[in-house]
Motif scaffolding. Structure first.
Motif, PDB file in Angstrom:
ATOM      1  N   ASP A  18      30.607  46.622  37.628  1.00 16.82           N
ATOM      2  CA  ASP A  18      30.944  48.014  37.384  1.00 16.82           C
ATOM      3  C   ASP A  18      32.216  48.357  38.157  1.00 16.82           C
ATOM      4  OD1 ASP A  18      31.097  50.681  36.921  1.00 16.82           O
ATOM      5  OD2 ASP A  18      29.182  51.215  37.865  1.00 16.82           O
ATOM      6  N   ASP A  71      31.182  45.928  29.351  1.00 17.51           N
ATOM      7  CA  ASP A  71      29.881  46.561  29.133  1.00 17.51           C
ATOM      8  C   ASP A  71      29.946  47.386  27.863  1.00 17.51           C
ATOM      9  OD1 ASP A  71      27.437  47.701  29.218  1.00 17.51           O
ATOM     10  OD2 ASP A  71      27.609  48.566  31.226  1.00 17.51           O
ATOM     11  N   GLY A 100      31.708  57.050  29.980  1.00 18.47           N
ATOM     12  CA  GLY A 100      31.577  56.738  31.385  1.00 18.47           C
ATOM     13  C   GLY A 100      31.607  57.995  32.246  1.00 18.47           C
ATOM     14  N   ASP A 126      25.122  46.218  40.265  1.00 14.78           N
ATOM     15  CA  ASP A 126      25.972  45.696  39.210  1.00 14.78           C
ATOM     16  C   ASP A 126      27.386  45.556  39.746  1.00 14.78           C
ATOM     17  OD1 ASP A 126      27.118  44.881  36.920  1.00 14.78           O
ATOM     18  OD2 ASP A 126      26.837  46.759  35.808  1.00 14.78           O
ATOM     19  N   THR A 136      33.575  51.009  38.967  1.00 14.92           N
ATOM     20  CA  THR A 136      33.500  52.189  39.834  1.00 14.92           C
ATOM     21  C   THR A 136      33.091  51.857  41.255  1.00 14.92           C
ATOM     22  OG1 THR A 136      31.206  52.608  39.179  1.00 14.92           O
ATOM     23  CG2 THR A 136      32.947  53.643  37.855  1.00 14.92           C
TER      24      THR A 136
END
Length: 765
Positions: free
Chosen positions: A76, A99, A105, A73, A78
């Motif tokens: 994302d 999202d 999270g 993904d 992160t």
């Protein structure tokens, strides 16, 4: 801040502000990219048969980026720090995306985490206010960063970045791979649509026995430059990933089947109410396969559709075992068991059993799932009842089968038959499909003189004394007997009438009211045939007899004089029937009376449908009802479509709607589909629309399930007997529901294929 968002601000500066060393590096990259364009891919080379490895282990780029370090993904935040330049470009082009599925999270190194409630602000009165992030969105730093993001996106779109040459080559490479995959998908669609095998004994290009898939690749390469270049790179060992292996074939088959199934499920859920149609047969590997079809009304077109959803492998063929398999499959398909309004099975005891059959177990859970035995199976059983009603009927079909066997067992005798009989050839009798006996009887009935002559010729020329004796007996004793001539005329007319109705009932959009009309007409035919048919039969049989020089009289056996006992009443007169009358009473009336009784018994379920839905069968039925009778019919319909506290229709409301509707309908007779089409754009008749959709959902036959068995035999043949169930269902969906293949978009399929892992994302996105 830009780097934390995954954006390289240096790429947005002008070329003249870049350090000279960076320019040199970019020059080298451009040269490397040109080499990439020449070779299409710089990955290692293997044969086609060695491609079948896990795609996650493929080398993504020449820079040896570790795929496992890049998440699937890319949206994302992160993982943005670990994205390479190609993934970052894709993120800039496609993102950002919110999202909404994240509630809490993961924590970062400072033990901070994102919470979903930051999106909204709860006011003191409990209302939500969607401006919680307004302060951040209006701050100078956020606006500056998002401006930089959109500027880079626009430059990527217009090829105005500093590495635009590389970007152009990368886009060309992506287009090349997409075009290659489109052609591979097209070949998979073609082979699946035509029920052809994909693989042979090897998986190498330009070798014998590589079979249809690679053979078509080779053929297309002769005319298509894209496939030609792709094949050249493979044969020159310039490619590691080529998407021609059997794992990719299976994946594309399943992707196509999944798209077809999803479209069918979407239409079923849109219709809400549906019926299940089941039938079972053993396959070539001796596994019991149960075909599952769903009948529903397509809301967008108001057409009745029967869609195939797959073969289910069955180990337990009892009523409970079959029902458990059906129930589990409906749950997997996310179809509600309580939305079923009809069941269509054959006449097997495990299906139609009133105590332990599938229909009984279904009705115990959902009493609104009306059960209908297959109309064609019921007609076959009617013929079976007639043939077993008297000994002479069994003997008749024995003679017909003997005539076929005499010629079919010898190529020499079959050639004599073809030389003398120019029209229809004899057919073997089927032990299950009784209505198909018309093909066997028709050939002899319409060519009686030709068959008799060819039998006499075989008896004179055949060297086998046993065959000679049997053939001569058939020609003189059976075909030369007036009783046989009368019998074949009777059976031909009976089989023709039932065969005609059976073919009409096999239509996938057959309506229950039309089926009832045809069955009633068949019963009327036999009742009239009982009174006047025998006289007409004698006239036809006499014409045939005169043509064959046969005396048109009924032979009569010598009456055996029984010794009378001393205490027997000698004044009792014995009833003696003539040969003609004896044949009429003991043969003709036996068959016709048995036909009428069997039709009324085996189609008694249709009478229940008439009592529940009869007033909806046509516009004329609505016009003939007074208000009191209409209210009674609507109340009865509400009761039959009620389960616990759930109602499909409300009796009082549908009564009001129908009273209004019958004044609005145009003149002339209109059937259920015509009325439903009339109501299509009207939103003021909800109960009426529901009632007609339920009526049209009720199945009449399981002919569609029988047709799917033809595809099963083509797909799972002797040479493909080890095919897995998943692949079998994928190919079956493509072959049976092939009309939906044309609606599948290549781009959507490629996106789905590419989303499986990051390696494909970098190649196709």
């Amino acid at each position: 801040m830009l780097r934390s968002c995954g954006i390289d601000p240096e790429r947005t500066t002008k070329c003249e502000n870049i350090d000279a060393d960076i320019v040199d590096v970019q020059t080298v990259d451009i040269e490397n990219a040109e080499n990439v364009n020449n070779n299409i891919d710089v990955e290692n080379v293997v044969d086609v048969e060695n491609e079948n490895v896990d795609d996650d282990n493929e080398i993504v780029r020449a820079e040896n980026v570790d795929v496992n370090d890049i998440g699937h993904d890319i949206f994302d935040p992160t993982i943005w720090d670990s994205l390479d330049s190609r993934m970052r470009d894709l993120l800039v082009t496609k993102g950002p995306k919110r999202d909404c599925s994240i509630v809490k999270g993961p924590k970062d190194k400072f033990s901070r985490r994102f919470l979903a409630n930051w999106y909204t602000r709860v006011l003191p009165n409990g209302e939500t206010f969607n401006q919680r992030l307004k302060e951040h969105e209006t701050c100078m730093e956020h606006v500056k960063n998002m401006t930089t993001w959109y500027e880079l996106r626009q430059k990527l779109k217009n090829f105005q970045t500093i590495d635009k040459s590389i970007q152009i080559l990368i886009d060309k490479e992506k287009d090349h791979w997409k075009n290659v995959l489109k052609r591979i998908i097209s070949i998979v669609k073609f082979l699946g649509r035509k029920n052809l095998a994909f693989r042979g004994h090897n998986e190498k290009l330009y070798q014998n026995s590589n079979d249809n898939f690679l053979g078509l690749i080779e053929m297309v390469a002769e005319f298509d430059p894209i496939v030609q270049e792709h094949v050249r790179c493979i044969t020159d060992d310039n490619l590691h990933v080529h998407y021609l292996g059997h794992n990719i074939q299976n994946e594309l088959i399943l992707l196509l089947a999944s798209e077809i199934k999803n479209e069918i499920i979407r239409k079923i859920k849109q219709a809400k109410y549906f019926s299940v149609i089941l039938d079972c047969t053993p396959d070539v590997s001796h596994q019991e396969q149960m075909s599952l079809l769903i009948r529903y009304v397509n809301v967008s077109s108001n057409r009745i559709e029967e869609s195939f959803l797959g073969f289910l492998n069955v180990d337990d063929t009892t009523g409970q075992g079959l029902f458990d398999v059906l129930q589990d499959e409906l749950k997997k398909l996310d179809l509600d068991l309580f939305d079923v309004r009809g069941q269509g099975y054959d006449n097997g005891s495990n299906m139609k059993g009133k105590h332990q059959g599938v229909q009984k177990r279904f009705l115990d859970i959902n009493p609104r799932a009306f059960y209908t035995p297959c109309g064609c199976h019921s007609l076959n059983l009617v013929l079976c009842d007639m043939a077993n009603s008297c000994r002479k009927a069994k003997e008749f079909f024995g003679v017909v089968q003997r005539i076929y066997t005499i010629f079919a067992n010898s190529t020499k005798r079959w050639q004599i038959l073809k030389d003398n009989v120019k029209g229809l050839t004899p057919k073997s009798l089927s032990s299950t499909r009784w209505e198909s006996h018309i093909d066997s009887v028709k050939a002899i009935r319409l060519q009686m003189s030709d068959f008799r002559e060819v039998l006499l010729e075989v008896s004179e020329n055949d060297s086998d004394s046993k065959i000679e004796s049997e053939v001569k007996s058939l020609a003189t004793n059976e075909l030369g007997d007036f009783k046989f001539l009368v019998a074949i005329v009777i059976w031909y007319e009976i089989l023709f009438a039932i065969h005609t109705v059976s073919k009409l009932l096999q239509s996938s959009d057959m309506l229950i009211d039309f089926a009832m009309e045809k069955i009633k007409g068949l019963i009327s035919f036999f009742e009239e045939y009982r009174e006047t048919g025998f006289k007409n039969v004698l006239n036809y049989a006499t014409e045939i007899a005169l043509e064959l020089n046969i005396d048109p009289v009924f032979s009569q056996k010598r009456k055996i004089q029984r010794k009378r006992q001393f205490d027997e009443n000698l004044s009792t007169a014995s009833v003696e029937l003539s040969g003609k009358e004896s044949f009429r009473v003991n043969y003709f009336l036996y068959l016709v009376d048995q036909a009428v009784v069997s039709l009324k018994t085996r189609f008694e379920q249709y009478q229940q449908y008439e009592s529940v839905f009869g007033f909806l069968f046509s516009s004329q039925n609505l016009q003939l009802l007074d208000d009191a009778t209409l209210n009674s019919c609507c109340s009865n319909l509400e009761e039959r479509l009620k389960h616990n506290v759930q109602f499909d229709v409300v009796g009082k409301e549908i009564s009001v709607e129908l009273r209004l509707l019958r004044n609005m309908l145009p003149g002339g007779k209109m059937g259920p589909i015509d009325i439903l089409n009339f109501l299509k754009d009207m939103n003021c008749f909800p109960n009426t629309i529901i009632a007609y959709r339920i009526l049209l959902t009720i199945p009449v036959t399981v002919a569609s399930a029988e047709k799917s068995f033809s595809k099963l035999k083509l797909l799972k043949s002797y040479l493909r007997s080890t095919m897995l169930q998943e692949r079998l269902n994928g190919l079956a969906l493509i072959a049976i529901e092939n009309t939906l293949l044309d609606d599948i978009q290549y781009e959507d399929l490629i996106d789905e294929f590419a989303s499986k892992n990051a390696a494909r994302m970098s190649r196709f996105k």
